[in-house]
Design an enzyme around this catalytic site. Structure first.
Site, PDB file in Angstrom:
ATOM      1  N   TRP A   1       0.853  -1.172   0.000  1.00 36.96           N
ATOM      2  CA  TRP A   1       0.000   0.000   0.000  1.00 36.96           C
ATOM      3  C   TRP A   1       0.901   1.239   0.000  1.00 36.96           C
ATOM      4  CZ3 TRP A   1      -2.054   2.691   4.840  1.00 36.96           C
ATOM      5  CH2 TRP A   1      -2.944   3.721   4.498  1.00 36.96           C
TER       6      TRP A   1
ATOM      7  N   ASP B   1      -1.527  -5.690   9.649  1.00 31.53           N
ATOM      8  CA  ASP B   1      -2.485  -4.710   9.150  1.00 31.53           C
ATOM      9  C   ASP B   1      -3.735  -5.451   8.682  1.00 31.53           C
ATOM     10  OD1 ASP B   1      -3.805  -2.555   8.107  1.00 31.53           O
ATOM     11  OD2 ASP B   1      -2.354  -2.130   6.523  1.00 31.53           O
TER      12      ASP B   1
ATOM     13  N   LYS C   1     -13.592  -0.476   5.534  1.00 36.55           N
ATOM     14  CA  LYS C   1     -14.106  -1.260   4.412  1.00 36.55           C
ATOM     15  C   LYS C   1     -15.234  -2.189   4.836  1.00 36.55           C
ATOM     16  CE  LYS C   1     -10.804   0.265   1.589  1.00 36.55           C
ATOM     17  NZ  LYS C   1      -9.950   1.044   2.492  1.00 36.55           N
TER      18      LYS C   1
END
Length: 395
Positions: free
Chosen positions: A130, A211, A246
């Site tokens: 990311w 993560d 999300k």
């Protein structure tokens, strides 16, 4: 005096979002922004969220400060969903939770905490990763090392390269691992590979920072959380950054949870004190609304069932979209791996020139890396995307 500031490069993805907004062409397609989009191209509010918000309007009696650590109810109720009950009981006060400002805020807390433990902190981050991962740790004073994540030939995870890098790490290093729905590639480690990797990291004295930004969107909510319990069992010290953006579609509410396991009660107390100091000097206290929504949902059997049903519907939409797109072939089968991947993102083997053509000639916006949000391809624009991609790839 401000003129003396150095120039900072614009974030490529944010620049892409601005360029898309300024494009007046009808039928333009945004494949860059990382949000859920339903088959019609909208990003709706979950029904479970709406119901929780109505309940909060009726029941909430104050807007006073939460305190440095954030909402205790949020932390307690969400942690019950993430950590197996018997494991949570055995860890007791060695388990530390802290409300964060989104998953990014949880990563920032983890970075700052690790930096306070070492004069020369070092972290290993996947390549590709990311885009914001390296920046967070560089800004926290880390030396950032990269480990190869993808096999250049197959396009899948290069587990041999990952374990080879892990075997060279030093005691006290940190290792950043995305739990599932790897951003930008969509390629995930298997549970067996995760166990083997964790054994290497534990033996090397490396501290994992995991993560967890897409829990529920890979194999399902419970399956995607297995990595948490495996890590808690294998490591004396481990950190987690959990995002509710999300999986609750709460993007703008910035809801996250930082979770840590310490090797002792005294170590856990040190972690709590350090986190409180970091938060106080950064943002002081977190916002309440999004955390209150999540807490209300997971604390209610009815709302939790509704939310899990909606989350599973989103996951199934991702699976079906990937299967449909991967069936298309453009000579080099550029979309062929999509069905084997998970989550919103895929990294297409496109050159920067290919990406530039898709944007300039066809109004299809994606970064030069070739990363796309597959859910940006809606029922209405799918044919346009497929035709445009084929024309670019065929010259």
């Amino acid at each position: 005096m401000f003129e003396s500031l150095p120039s900072f490069p614009a974030d490529p993805l944010l620049s892409l979002i601005s360029a898309f907004a300024a494009d007046a062409r009808p039928g333009k397609i945004d494949l860059g922004v990382g949000v859920y989009k339903d088959p019609s191209g909208d990003t709706p509010v979950m029904q479970a969220v709406k119901l929780a918000e109505r309940w909060l309007v009726d029941q909430q009696r104050t807007k006073t400060y939460l305190g440095i650590t954030g909402s205790i109810d949020f932390q307690r109720n969400l942690t019950k969903q993430l950590v197996r009950g018997d494991l949570a009981a055995s860890l007791a006060s060695k388990l530390v939770t802290f409300q964060a400002i989104g998953g990014t805020g949880a990563l920032w807390l983890g970075a700052q905490l690790l930096a306070k433990m070492s004069g020369k902190p070092r972290i290993w981050i996947s390549d590709p990763a990311w885009a914001n991962h390296p920046g967070i740790f560089l800004a926290s004073g880390f030396t950032v090392e990269r480990y190869d994540y993808l096999n250049a030939v197959s396009g899948g995870v290069d587990f041999q390269a990952i374990t080879s890098a892990a075997g060279k790490m030093q005691r006290g290093d940190a290792f950043l691992l995305q739990a599932s729905c790897h951003n930008p590639s969509g390629e995930d480690l298997s549970i067996a590979q995760i166990r083997d990797l964790f054994d290497i990291l534990r033996n090397r004295g490396v501290i994992p920072l995991i993560d967890i930004a897409y829990a529920g969107l890979a194999l399902g909510f419970d399956a995607d959380l297995e990595i948490i319990n495996i890590a808690l069992e294998k490591f004396d010290e481990v950190l987690f950054a959990f995002s509710c953006s999300k999986n609750f579609s709460l993007y703008r509410e910035r809801v996250g949870l930082f979770l840590a396991k310490a090797s002792s009660d005294a170590g856990a107390d040190k972690v709590r004190g350090a986190l409180a100091s970091i938060a106080r000097c950064s943002y002081s206290m977190p916002p309440d609304h999004g955390a209150a929504i999540v807490s209300a949902i997971v604390a209610s059997d009815e709302l939790r069932r509704l939310w899990l049903s909606e989350l599973e519907q989103i996951r199934q939409e991702i699976v079906m979209k990937r299967q449909r797109l991967s069936s298309a072939s453009f000579g080099n089968s550029v979309l062929s791996r999509l069905s084997a991947q998970t989550g919103f993102f895929s990294l297409l083997p496109l050159s920067p020139a290919d990406c530039g053509r898709l944007t300039s000639e066809y109004g299809i916006y994606l970064p030069d890396s070739g990363r796309i949000n597959v859910l940006g391809i809606s029922d209405a624009n799918e044919a346009t995307f497929m035709r445009s991609l084929g024309e670019v790839l065929n010259g």
